[in-house]
Design an enzyme around this catalytic site. Structure first.
Site, short mmCIF file in Angstrom:
data_model
loop_
_atom_site.label_atom_id
_atom_site.label_comp_id
_atom_site.label_asym_id
_atom_site.label_seq_id
_atom_site.Cartn_x
_atom_site.Cartn_y
_atom_site.Cartn_z
N TYR A 154 24.50 -21.27 -90.21
CA TYR A 154 24.99 -20.94 -88.87
C TYR A 154 26.51 -21.10 -88.82
O TYR A 154 27.22 -20.20 -88.33
CB TYR A 154 24.31 -21.87 -87.86
CG TYR A 154 24.74 -21.66 -86.43
CD1 TYR A 154 24.38 -20.52 -85.73
CD2 TYR A 154 25.47 -22.63 -85.75
CE1 TYR A 154 24.75 -20.34 -84.41
CE2 TYR A 154 25.85 -22.46 -84.43
CZ TYR A 154 25.49 -21.31 -83.76
OH TYR A 154 25.87 -21.14 -82.45
N LYS A 158 29.76 -18.46 -88.08
CA LYS A 158 30.68 -18.70 -86.98
C LYS A 158 32.11 -18.92 -87.46
O LYS A 158 33.07 -18.51 -86.78
CB LYS A 158 30.19 -19.89 -86.15
CG LYS A 158 28.89 -19.62 -85.40
CD LYS A 158 29.02 -18.42 -84.46
CE LYS A 158 27.82 -18.24 -83.56
NZ LYS A 158 27.98 -17.11 -82.62
#
Length: 245
Positions: A154, A158
């Site tokens: 994740y 990002k």
């Protein structure tokens, strides 16, 4: 207002926890808003009905953020409805946690497709469509700094979003278009609760000096500033996390 008409915003992921709060904040600031959805058309339509019943202007547009053709159609639909686009807020994203050593590569491809390719597609279209004097706002996470275990894939997507956004800000020189990233801390949304154990939620609740989780409205207030009055904030990653170290 632009020439006596409302400014126009497209909010991707507009039916999500943070996305919906952003929609309401921008409507409160006088924007006409396009509520984007990927799968929950019913919720998007209900949100639009609520806004219009209260005297606001809103439409629902659908599409996979990683599908350039679907999103080009969505941008076209917004321009057809409202005459142009001034602000794009890209809240759409997914979170699938797990240790890097054991992470399923199919899940990795899925999270990269939505979070990174999706942000690239939306940012590219925003760069082409947003009117001069507008704003593009993407989303990262404060975990790029806190470096919590199981957030590796994740965070990888990002961190890439942050880099992409900051370069786009430089590439739009001369357009008077601001481009920023908002990086929330732990925020009380369905995505957050579904992705974390009760133990992790409790630990993160107490991790900030404010000793609480963020609320979607906390994040939306920062987005509203970047979408409107905060014209001197450009090419930045803004951490909205209650002081999370």
């Amino acid at each position: 207002m632009r020439d006596g008409t409302p400014r126009v915003a497209l909010v991707t992921g507009g039916t999500g926890g943070i996305g919906e709060a952003v929609v309401h904040a921008l409507v409160d600031d006088g924007f006409a808003v396009a509520v984007h959805y990927a799968g929950n058309k019913t919720k998007a339509d209900t949100l639009v009905e609520t806004i219009t019943a209260a005297g606001g202007r809103a439409v629902a547009v659908g599409g996979d953020v990683a599908d350039e053709h679907a999103m080009a159609a969505a941008f076209d639909a917004v321009e057809s409805a409202f005459g142009g686009i001034d602000v794009v807020v890209n809240t759409a994203g997914i979170m699938v946690l797990g240790p890097i050593a054991d992470y399923d590569l199919d899940q990795f491809d899925r999270i990269v497709r939505t979070n990174l390719r999706g942000t690239f597609v939306v940012s590219q279209l925003a760069a082409r469509h947003v009117r001069d004097g507008g704003a593009i706002i993407n989303f990262s996470t404060s975990v790029t700094r806190t470096q919590l275990p199981k957030y590796g894939p994740y965070v990888a997507t990002k961190a890439a979003v942050e880099g992409l956004t900051l370069i786009l800000a430089r590439e739009l020189r001369g357009r008077d278009v601001t481009v920023n990233t908002v990086a929330p801390g732990p925020t009380a949304t369905p995505l957050f609760f579904d992705s974390n154990t009760e133990q992790t939620v409790a630990a993160l609740t107490n991790a900030t000096p404010l000793e609480r989780l963020g609320r979607p409205e906390d994040i939306a207030s920062t987005v509203a500033q970047l979408a409107g009055p905060a014209r001197w904030t450009n090419g930045q990653t803004v951490f909205v996390n209650g002081g999370l170290a």
